[in-house]
Design a protein around this motif. Structure first.
Motif, PDB file in Angstrom:
ATOM      1  N   ASN A 109       0.859  -0.899  -0.393  1.00  0.00           N
ATOM      2  CA  ASN A 109      -0.234   0.089   0.594  1.00  0.00           C
ATOM      3  C   ASN A 109       0.935   1.362   0.093  1.00  0.00           C
ATOM      4  O   ASN A 109       0.233   2.359   0.205  1.00  0.00           O
ATOM      5  N   VAL A 110       2.413   1.240  -0.494  1.00  0.00           N
ATOM      6  CA  VAL A 110       3.271   2.091  -0.162  1.00  0.00           C
ATOM      7  C   VAL A 110       3.776   1.822  -1.158  1.00  0.00           C
ATOM      8  O   VAL A 110       4.562   0.686  -1.718  1.00  0.00           O
ATOM      9  N   SER A 111       4.631   3.410  -2.080  1.00  0.00           N
ATOM     10  CA  SER A 111       5.641   3.046  -3.320  1.00  0.00           C
ATOM     11  C   SER A 111       6.576   3.302  -2.916  1.00  0.00           C
ATOM     12  O   SER A 111       7.058   3.663  -4.176  1.00  0.00           O
ATOM     13  N   ASP A 112       7.058   4.321  -2.284  1.00  0.00           N
ATOM     14  CA  ASP A 112       8.258   4.791  -2.063  1.00  0.00           C
ATOM     15  C   ASP A 112       9.301   4.090  -1.070  1.00  0.00           C
ATOM     16  O   ASP A 112      10.274   4.558  -0.519  1.00  0.00           O
ATOM     17  N   ILE A 113       8.505   2.496  -0.800  1.00  0.00           N
ATOM     18  CA  ILE A 113       9.965   2.532  -0.212  1.00  0.00           C
ATOM     19  C   ILE A 113      10.499   1.315  -0.554  1.00  0.00           C
ATOM     20  O   ILE A 113       9.688   0.047  -1.149  1.00  0.00           O
ATOM     21  N   GLU A 114      11.847   1.189  -0.908  1.00  0.00           N
ATOM     22  CA  GLU A 114      12.673   0.468  -1.371  1.00  0.00           C
ATOM     23  C   GLU A 114      13.257  -0.547  -0.397  1.00  0.00           C
ATOM     24  O   GLU A 114      13.069  -0.678   0.411  1.00  0.00           O
ATOM     25  N   VAL A 115      12.692  -2.345  -1.144  1.00  0.00           N
ATOM     26  CA  VAL A 115      13.299  -3.084   0.009  1.00  0.00           C
ATOM     27  C   VAL A 115      14.409  -3.827  -0.050  1.00  0.00           C
ATOM     28  O   VAL A 115      14.799  -4.221  -1.363  1.00  0.00           O
ATOM     29  N   ALA A 116      15.682  -4.020   1.462  1.00  0.00           N
ATOM     30  CA  ALA A 116      16.527  -5.139  -0.075  1.00  0.00           C
ATOM     31  C   ALA A 116      16.717  -5.926   0.851  1.00  0.00           C
ATOM     32  O   ALA A 116      16.555  -6.138   1.510  1.00  0.00           O
ATOM     33  N   ALA A 117      17.959  -6.468   0.126  1.00  0.00           N
ATOM     34  CA  ALA A 117      17.975  -7.957   0.773  1.00  0.00           C
ATOM     35  C   ALA A 117      18.427  -7.843   2.186  1.00  0.00           C
ATOM     36  O   ALA A 117      19.443  -7.415   2.518  1.00  0.00           O
ATOM     37  N   LEU A 118      18.510  -8.640   3.338  1.00  0.00           N
ATOM     38  CA  LEU A 118      18.866  -8.395   4.429  1.00  0.00           C
ATOM     39  C   LEU A 118      18.114  -9.752   5.274  1.00  0.00           C
ATOM     40  O   LEU A 118      17.943 -10.388   5.571  1.00  0.00           O
ATOM     41  N   GLU A 119      19.261 -10.135   7.016  1.00  0.00           N
ATOM     42  CA  GLU A 119      19.131 -10.811   7.360  1.00  0.00           C
ATOM     43  C   GLU A 119      19.452 -10.004   8.574  1.00  0.00           C
ATOM     44  O   GLU A 119      19.978  -9.152   8.552  1.00  0.00           O
ATOM     45  N   PRO A 120      18.690 -10.403   9.504  1.00  0.00           N
ATOM     46  CA  PRO A 120      19.345  -9.920  11.293  1.00  0.00           C
ATOM     47  C   PRO A 120      20.552 -10.617  11.433  1.00  0.00           C
ATOM     48  O   PRO A 120      20.485 -11.973  11.211  1.00  0.00           O
ATOM     49  N   TYR A 121      21.204 -10.277  12.513  1.00  0.00           N
ATOM     50  CA  TYR A 121      21.991  -9.981  13.255  1.00  0.00           C
ATOM     51  C   TYR A 121      21.764 -10.213  14.951  1.00  0.00           C
ATOM     52  O   TYR A 121      21.585  -9.501  15.525  1.00  0.00           O
ATOM     53  N   PRO A 122      22.559 -11.227  15.426  1.00  0.00           N
ATOM     54  CA  PRO A 122      21.795 -11.678  16.962  1.00  0.00           C
ATOM     55  C   PRO A 122      22.446 -11.050  17.833  1.00  0.00           C
ATOM     56  O   PRO A 122      23.731 -10.593  17.682  1.00  0.00           O
ATOM     57  N   ASP A 123      21.486 -10.322  19.190  1.00  0.00           N
ATOM     58  CA  ASP A 123      22.097  -9.488  20.213  1.00  0.00           C
ATOM     59  C   ASP A 123      23.810  -9.927  21.024  1.00  0.00           C
ATOM     60  O   ASP A 123      24.202  -8.841  21.105  1.00  0.00           O
ATOM     61  N   GLU A 124      23.712 -11.104  20.649  1.00  0.00           N
ATOM     62  CA  GLU A 124      24.577 -12.196  21.614  1.00  0.00           C
ATOM     63  C   GLU A 124      26.001 -11.663  21.055  1.00  0.00           C
ATOM     64  O   GLU A 124      27.164 -11.566  21.670  1.00  0.00           O
ATOM     65  N   TRP A 125      26.137 -11.621  19.718  1.00  0.00           N
ATOM     66  CA  TRP A 125      27.742 -11.486  19.503  1.00  0.00           C
ATOM     67  C   TRP A 125      27.596 -10.174  19.250  1.00  0.00           C
ATOM     68  O   TRP A 125      28.540  -9.405  19.118  1.00  0.00           O
ATOM     69  N   LEU A 126      26.783  -8.593  19.052  1.00  0.00           N
ATOM     70  CA  LEU A 126      26.997  -7.605  19.430  1.00  0.00           C
ATOM     71  C   LEU A 126      27.370  -6.974  20.493  1.00  0.00           C
ATOM     72  O   LEU A 126      27.901  -6.433  20.662  1.00  0.00           O
ATOM     73  N   ARG A 127      26.672  -7.399  21.597  1.00  0.00           N
ATOM     74  CA  ARG A 127      27.506  -7.065  22.997  1.00  0.00           C
ATOM     75  C   ARG A 127      29.317  -7.213  22.956  1.00  0.00           C
ATOM     76  O   ARG A 127      30.060  -6.540  23.985  1.00  0.00           O
ATOM     77  N   GLU A 128      29.967  -8.260  22.171  1.00  0.00           N
ATOM     78  CA  GLU A 128      31.230  -8.110  22.358  1.00  0.00           C
ATOM     79  C   GLU A 128      32.234  -6.698  21.622  1.00  0.00           C
ATOM     80  O   GLU A 128      33.038  -6.486  21.575  1.00  0.00           O
ATOM     81  N   LEU A 129      31.442  -6.029  20.464  1.00  0.00           N
ATOM     82  CA  LEU A 129      31.873  -5.492  19.704  1.00  0.00           C
ATOM     83  C   LEU A 129      31.283  -3.506  20.930  1.00  0.00           C
ATOM     84  O   LEU A 129      31.620  -2.718  20.778  1.00  0.00           O
ATOM     85  N   ALA A 130      30.216  -3.667  21.911  1.00  0.00           N
ATOM     86  CA  ALA A 130      29.578  -2.756  22.422  1.00  0.00           C
ATOM     87  C   ALA A 130      30.656  -2.421  23.578  1.00  0.00           C
ATOM     88  O   ALA A 130      30.765  -1.229  24.232  1.00  0.00           O
ATOM     89  N   GLY A 131      31.696  -3.379  23.698  1.00  0.00           N
ATOM     90  CA  GLY A 131      32.598  -3.237  25.465  1.00  0.00           C
ATOM     91  C   GLY A 131      32.064  -3.116  26.737  1.00  0.00           C
ATOM     92  O   GLY A 131      30.571  -4.286  26.487  1.00  0.00           O
TER      93      GLY A 131
END
Length: 346
Positions: A109-131
């Motif tokens: 119902n919207v035409s101004d949104i482009e969708v790109a291929a993507l996958e989610p990234y687990p938070d458990e791994w992000l904690r290693e980046l955040a210090g």
């Protein structure tokens, strides 16, 4: 440990690795593995591809260790290998069609949104980046992995994407970025200007919104409100947790739904033919946001169905990004089959 001491340690490990010591090589690259994985993920939009490319990077780094110029840093050399491998890798997330189980979805119902291929990234791994709980580091990581931002940079030409990530996310100097990409500084600066201009346009349109540090309790409560309404098959209660202009996308399907009515109609007709009782949601987290993993009932078991990442904005769900990919579940420590019903209600 001081920077000088770190450099000396690297030199010692490098010498040992060049002499054939694989353990020394492992110690040499270990501090950079998670950030390299995250970089490959940002470049490709795919966790699976990031893992594959990282393994290729390590094989190449070991094989060509003698070519490393010791005037630079090991980190920059590894980023050079990783970035250039990403530039020559076609993301499988882009090639894989979305899985459909049920009625055909209604048109966008919207035409101004482009969708790109993507996958989610687990938070458990992000904690290693955040210090170690550093709010500034947490903010920077959250900003660089928000799904709207990742969607937009996947729409950029690959070299613009690489320059933007190296300069504005990873803070590499222009000269080092040029060395990584085998380009001139002038070319890097020109490419960065174009990438930033494109990013500003998406920010002005509202596709990328300002990031704030989360209130974990509020986020958890809102995700639980959404889940409770889903399990009760209560569409009005479900959409009441959404912002008026909430956006639903399901990468890589080129579909987008804006607003409570459109999203409510989608949930009332498409997943399991609108029988939400046949799908149970289990809480998880991805991209520093609350998420839910969905299991479809198949007799006495629940079978992995897909995931939804919930972007919270002003106390409501401002965006839902769905991923109809059961292969994601093991990355989040979740089984692909489980006794029915899954979750703490059992």
């Amino acid at each position: 440990m001081t920077s000088a001491a770190q450099q000396e340690d690297e030199r010692v490990l490098l010498a040992r690795a060049r002499a054939g010591d694989e353990d020394a090589f492992g110690l040499l690259v270990a501090p950079y593995l998670r950030e390299l994985h995250a970089h490959c993920y940002r470049m490709l939009g795919s966790v699976h591809d990031a893992e594959d490319v990282l393994q290729e990077v390590l094989v190449r780094a070991w094989r060509y260790l003698d070519t490393f110029d010791e005037r630079g840093r090991v980190r920059g050399w590894l980023y050079r290998i990783a970035t250039n491998r990403c530039l020559t890798t076609r993301s499988r997330a882009a090639a894989a069609p979305a899985v459909s189980r049920g009625p055909a979805p209604p048109p966008s119902n919207v035409s101004d949104i482009e969708v790109a291929a993507l996958e989610p990234y687990p938070d458990e791994w992000l904690r290693e980046l955040a210090g170690n709980g550093d709010p500034a580091a947490r903010y920077e990581v959250r900003e660089s992995v928000q799904l709207a931002f990742l969607t937009v940079i996947q729409l950029l030409p690959p070299r613009q994407r690489a320059v933007l990530l190296l300069r504005d996310v990873l803070a590499f100097p222009a000269a080092e970025t040029a060395h990584i990409l085998r380009a001139s500084e002038a070319a890097v600066n020109s490419t960065l200007q174009r990438a930033r201009a494109a990013l500003r346009a998406y920010q002005a349109s509202g596709r990328i919104r300002p990031v704030s540090l989360p209130d974990p309790g509020a986020e958890r409560a809102l995700a639980e409100r959404f889940t409770t309404a889903w399990h009760a098959c209560d569409i009005p209660a479900l959409v009441s947790a959404l912002a008026e202009d909430c956006l639903l996308t399901m990468p890589p399907a080129p579909l987008a739904y804006r607003g409570r009515d459109a999203i409510g109609a989608f949930f009332a007709t498409v997943p399991a033919g609108g029988n939400l009782a046949a799908i149970r949601l289990v809480p998880t987290r991805a991209n520093d946001q609350p998420a839910v993993a969905a299991y479809m009932r198949d007799g006495g078991i629940g079978v992995a169905y897909g995931m939804m990442v919930l972007t919270i904005q002003a106390g409501l769900i401002g965006e839902i990004t769905g991923f109809a990919d059961p292969s994601l579940f093991p990355l989040f420590g979740l089984p692909q089959q489980t006794p029915w019903p899954p979750g703490p209600e059992r």
